[in-house]
Design a protein around this motif. Sequence first.
Motif, PDB file in Angstrom:
ATOM      1  N   ILE A  45       0.834  -1.199   0.000  1.00  0.00           N
ATOM      2  CA  ILE A  45       0.000   0.000   0.000  1.00  0.00           C
ATOM      3  C   ILE A  45       0.870   1.251   0.000  1.00  0.00           C
ATOM      4  CG2 ILE A  45      -1.794   1.284   1.224  1.00  0.00           C
ATOM      5  CD1 ILE A  45      -2.648  -1.388   2.503  1.00  0.00           C
ATOM      6  N   ALA A  46       0.593   2.147  -0.935  1.00  0.00           N
ATOM      7  CA  ALA A  46       1.208   3.473  -0.978  1.00  0.00           C
ATOM      8  C   ALA A  46       0.122   4.460  -0.545  1.00  0.00           C
ATOM      9  CB  ALA A  46       1.706   3.810  -2.378  1.00  0.00           C
ATOM     10  N   PRO A  47       0.241   5.056   0.638  1.00  0.00           N
ATOM     11  CA  PRO A  47      -0.856   5.883   1.163  1.00  0.00           C
ATOM     12  C   PRO A  47      -0.889   7.300   0.599  1.00  0.00           C
ATOM     13  CG  PRO A  47       0.892   5.749   2.779  1.00  0.00           C
ATOM     14  CD  PRO A  47       1.324   4.889   1.620  1.00  0.00           C
ATOM     15  N   TRP A  48      -0.668   7.414  -0.723  1.00  0.00           N
ATOM     16  CA  TRP A  48      -0.653   8.707  -1.403  1.00  0.00           C
ATOM     17  C   TRP A  48      -1.297   8.546  -2.776  1.00  0.00           C
ATOM     18  CZ3 TRP A  48       0.770  11.659   2.428  1.00  0.00           C
ATOM     19  CH2 TRP A  48       1.708  11.187   3.355  1.00  0.00           C
ATOM     20  N   PRO A  49      -1.695   9.632  -3.408  1.00  0.00           N
ATOM     21  CA  PRO A  49      -2.297   9.515  -4.746  1.00  0.00           C
ATOM     22  C   PRO A  49      -1.265   9.079  -5.790  1.00  0.00           C
ATOM     23  CG  PRO A  49      -2.776  11.660  -3.743  1.00  0.00           C
ATOM     24  CD  PRO A  49      -1.708  11.031  -2.917  1.00  0.00           C
ATOM     25  N   THR A  50      -1.751   8.598  -6.910  1.00  0.00           N
ATOM     26  CA  THR A  50      -0.865   8.288  -8.028  1.00  0.00           C
ATOM     27  C   THR A  50      -0.308   9.578  -8.611  1.00  0.00           C
ATOM     28  OG1 THR A  50      -2.733   8.319  -9.561  1.00  0.00           O
ATOM     29  CG2 THR A  50      -2.136   6.195  -8.607  1.00  0.00           C
ATOM     30  N   GLY A  51       0.888   9.492  -9.167  1.00  0.00           N
ATOM     31  CA  GLY A  51       1.456  10.623  -9.886  1.00  0.00           C
ATOM     32  C   GLY A  51       2.435  11.464  -9.102  1.00  0.00           C
ATOM     33  N   GLY A  52       2.479  11.328  -7.781  1.00  0.00           N
ATOM     34  CA  GLY A  52       3.400  12.119  -6.982  1.00  0.00           C
ATOM     35  C   GLY A  52       4.732  11.419  -6.788  1.00  0.00           C
ATOM     36  N   SER A  53       5.656  12.084  -6.104  1.00  0.00           N
ATOM     37  CA  SER A  53       6.980  11.509  -5.890  1.00  0.00           C
ATOM     38  C   SER A  53       6.911  10.252  -5.036  1.00  0.00           C
ATOM     39  CB  SER A  53       7.895  12.543  -5.227  1.00  0.00           C
ATOM     40  OG  SER A  53       7.380  12.957  -3.966  1.00  0.00           O
ATOM     41  N   SER A  54       6.057  10.254  -4.005  1.00  0.00           N
ATOM     42  CA  SER A  54       5.955   9.074  -3.139  1.00  0.00           C
ATOM     43  C   SER A  54       5.472   7.864  -3.925  1.00  0.00           C
ATOM     44  CB  SER A  54       4.994   9.348  -1.978  1.00  0.00           C
ATOM     45  OG  SER A  54       5.493  10.362  -1.141  1.00  0.00           O
ATOM     46  N   ASP A  55       4.497   8.072  -4.797  1.00  0.00           N
ATOM     47  CA  ASP A  55       3.973   6.989  -5.618  1.00  0.00           C
ATOM     48  C   ASP A  55       5.063   6.448  -6.533  1.00  0.00           C
ATOM     49  OD1 ASP A  55       1.750   5.409  -6.848  1.00  0.00           O
ATOM     50  OD2 ASP A  55       2.216   6.660  -8.585  1.00  0.00           O
ATOM     51  N   ALA A  56       5.834   7.332  -7.145  1.00  0.00           N
ATOM     52  CA  ALA A  56       6.891   6.901  -8.065  1.00  0.00           C
ATOM     53  C   ALA A  56       7.966   6.094  -7.344  1.00  0.00           C
ATOM     54  CB  ALA A  56       7.517   8.120  -8.743  1.00  0.00           C
ATOM     55  N   VAL A  57       8.335   6.552  -6.161  1.00  0.00           N
ATOM     56  CA  VAL A  57       9.362   5.848  -5.388  1.00  0.00           C
ATOM     57  C   VAL A  57       8.859   4.476  -4.949  1.00  0.00           C
ATOM     58  CG1 VAL A  57      10.621   5.870  -3.195  1.00  0.00           C
ATOM     59  CG2 VAL A  57      10.579   7.912  -4.625  1.00  0.00           C
ATOM     60  N   MET A  58       7.617   4.414  -4.474  1.00  0.00           N
ATOM     61  CA  MET A  58       7.076   3.136  -4.022  1.00  0.00           C
ATOM     62  C   MET A  58       6.957   2.146  -5.180  1.00  0.00           C
ATOM     63  SD  MET A  58       6.957   3.395  -0.862  1.00  0.00           S
ATOM     64  CE  MET A  58       6.181   1.827  -0.554  1.00  0.00           C
ATOM     65  N   ARG A  59       6.614   2.623  -6.360  1.00  0.00           N
ATOM     66  CA  ARG A  59       6.514   1.734  -7.514  1.00  0.00           C
ATOM     67  C   ARG A  59       7.893   1.206  -7.922  1.00  0.00           C
ATOM     68  NH1 ARG A  59       1.477   1.524  -9.729  1.00  0.00           N
ATOM     69  NH2 ARG A  59       0.035   3.022  -8.773  1.00  0.00           N
ATOM     70  N   ALA A  60       8.909   2.038  -7.779  1.00  0.00           N
ATOM     71  CA  ALA A  60      10.272   1.574  -8.076  1.00  0.00           C
ATOM     72  C   ALA A  60      10.692   0.491  -7.090  1.00  0.00           C
ATOM     73  CB  ALA A  60      11.243   2.757  -8.025  1.00  0.00           C
ATOM     74  N   PHE A  61      10.396   0.701  -5.811  1.00  0.00           N
ATOM     75  CA  PHE A  61      10.705  -0.315  -4.807  1.00  0.00           C
ATOM     76  C   PHE A  61       9.932  -1.610  -5.085  1.00  0.00           C
ATOM     77  CE2 PHE A  61      11.987   3.138  -1.645  1.00  0.00           C
ATOM     78  CZ  PHE A  61      13.327   2.755  -1.634  1.00  0.00           C
ATOM     79  N   ALA A  62       8.663  -1.488  -5.429  1.00  0.00           N
ATOM     80  CA  ALA A  62       7.827  -2.664  -5.663  1.00  0.00           C
ATOM     81  C   ALA A  62       8.343  -3.497  -6.829  1.00  0.00           C
ATOM     82  CB  ALA A  62       6.379  -2.231  -5.924  1.00  0.00           C
ATOM     83  N   GLU A  63       8.693  -2.840  -7.912  1.00  0.00           N
ATOM     84  CA  GLU A  63       9.183  -3.568  -9.085  1.00  0.00           C
ATOM     85  C   GLU A  63      10.497  -4.286  -8.773  1.00  0.00           C
ATOM     86  OE1 GLU A  63      10.377  -2.844 -13.790  1.00  0.00           O
ATOM     87  OE2 GLU A  63       9.529  -1.196 -12.614  1.00  0.00           O
ATOM     88  N   SER A  64      11.395  -3.578  -8.081  1.00  0.00           N
ATOM     89  CA  SER A  64      12.693  -4.170  -7.768  1.00  0.00           C
ATOM     90  C   SER A  64      12.567  -5.300  -6.752  1.00  0.00           C
ATOM     91  CB  SER A  64      13.633  -3.088  -7.228  1.00  0.00           C
ATOM     92  OG  SER A  64      14.917  -3.608  -6.965  1.00  0.00           O
ATOM     93  N   ALA A  65      11.761  -5.092  -5.709  1.00  0.00           N
ATOM     94  CA  ALA A  65      11.571  -6.132  -4.692  1.00  0.00           C
ATOM     95  C   ALA A  65      10.910  -7.363  -5.300  1.00  0.00           C
ATOM     96  CB  ALA A  65      10.729  -5.601  -3.540  1.00  0.00           C
ATOM     97  N   GLY A  66       9.993  -7.153  -6.234  1.00  0.00           N
ATOM     98  CA  GLY A  66       9.339  -8.270  -6.897  1.00  0.00           C
ATOM     99  C   GLY A  66      10.340  -9.160  -7.617  1.00  0.00           C
ATOM    100  N   LYS A  67      11.330  -8.541  -8.260  1.00  0.00           N
ATOM    101  CA  LYS A  67      12.362  -9.322  -8.947  1.00  0.00           C
ATOM    102  C   LYS A  67      13.175 -10.130  -7.942  1.00  0.00           C
ATOM    103  CE  LYS A  67      12.833  -5.991 -12.731  1.00  0.00           C
ATOM    104  NZ  LYS A  67      13.733  -4.983 -13.357  1.00  0.00           N
ATOM    105  N   ALA A  68      13.503  -9.512  -6.812  1.00  0.00           N
ATOM    106  CA  ALA A  68      14.290 -10.204  -5.793  1.00  0.00           C
ATOM    107  C   ALA A  68      13.513 -11.346  -5.154  1.00  0.00           C
ATOM    108  CB  ALA A  68      14.740  -9.210  -4.724  1.00  0.00           C
ATOM    109  N   LEU A  69      12.198 -11.162  -5.027  1.00  0.00           N
ATOM    110  CA  LEU A  69      11.352 -12.171  -4.382  1.00  0.00           C
ATOM    111  C   LEU A  69      10.881 -13.252  -5.346  1.00  0.00           C
ATOM    112  CD1 LEU A  69       9.152  -9.723  -2.291  1.00  0.00           C
ATOM    113  CD2 LEU A  69      10.672 -11.461  -1.322  1.00  0.00           C
ATOM    114  N   GLY A  70      10.938 -12.967  -6.633  1.00  0.00           N
ATOM    115  CA  GLY A  70      10.378 -13.889  -7.606  1.00  0.00           C
ATOM    116  C   GLY A  70       8.867 -13.893  -7.593  1.00  0.00           C
TER     117      GLY A  70
END
Length: 331
Positions: A45-70
């Motif tokens: 959960i990203a507790p902010w709207p889409t399009g802001g800096s927090s959303d962008a950072v959380m999506r980067a973490f999610a994509e990278s963590a997903g690769k590490a977790l499989g």
Amino acid sequence: MSTRRPINLSRRQILTTAAAIAAPAILPAHVFAQDKFPSRPIKLIAPWPTGGSSDAVMRAFAESAGKALGATVIIENKPGAGGTLGASAMVTAAPDGYTLTQLPLGIYRLPHMQTMGFDPVKDITHIACLTGYTFGIACTADAPFKTLKDMVAYAKANPGKLEYGHTGTGTTPHLAIEEFSHKAGIELNPIPFKGSAEIMQAILGGHIRVMSGTTEFAPHVQSGKLRLLATLGSQRNKAFPDVPTVKESGWDTISESPFGIGGPKGMDPAVVKVLHDAFKKTLEDPAVLATLDKFFQPVIYMNSADYTAYGERTFKAEKATIERLGLAKKG
């Protein structure tokens, strides 16, 4: 004297008996394969709207963590309530590691201001701290002031008429300016927004003249559309070395805000370790580091134990701050 008759087993009986003996040894491996974490998508959960800096950072973490977790890590946006809706939604989820949330600083603060559905110390498993926000005070390029001292003089001459946008009542950008304005002896008109993206739309559209927020203002400052009056950290931001801090400008106000990832209480330590290791690995991912650099967010890493201790300290410290500002909830 008794004698025992030899037992003669057929080949089929021998094989059946061997299979029965081996079955218990085989079963745990089969069950482990089924229960290996993660075996399905994880919600973050990203507790902010889409399009802001927090959303962008959380999506980067999610994509990278997903690769590490499989496994796929899916972002779910829950904006509002000062960034606490993620924690509110997460604490009722099963503690199986499949529901996580960003833990912004507000989760340690707002429970002191109003009744919340969670305790940030007792109800949350702190997994890892990853980064933190850089806060600043920016204004439109045509504002009738060029420095923070100029803004204070303008506000004193026009009490209550100078508005500023922030990311929600009780968030760090809100309370930092309230503390600053109290020390500066000025009266400002606060306007809450659900997140950074909404603030940027408002200030770039000329609906507000001042904003207190995170560094999504940076590209607009660099392009000349906005003017950065001061940053709120303990040191100047490396991207804007000529811009003073609020403290350097004459008012002792410092606001820094590390954040990371958490889950519900009662999580299996083995699952916590898997998640911790995956998110720690994201801090080595060039794509994640590029996103952090884009929004001028430093790497602030804490392991699970250190992050848990940080949460306990911060919860106590925020209580003192809220009481000092006269914002503590009644009763």
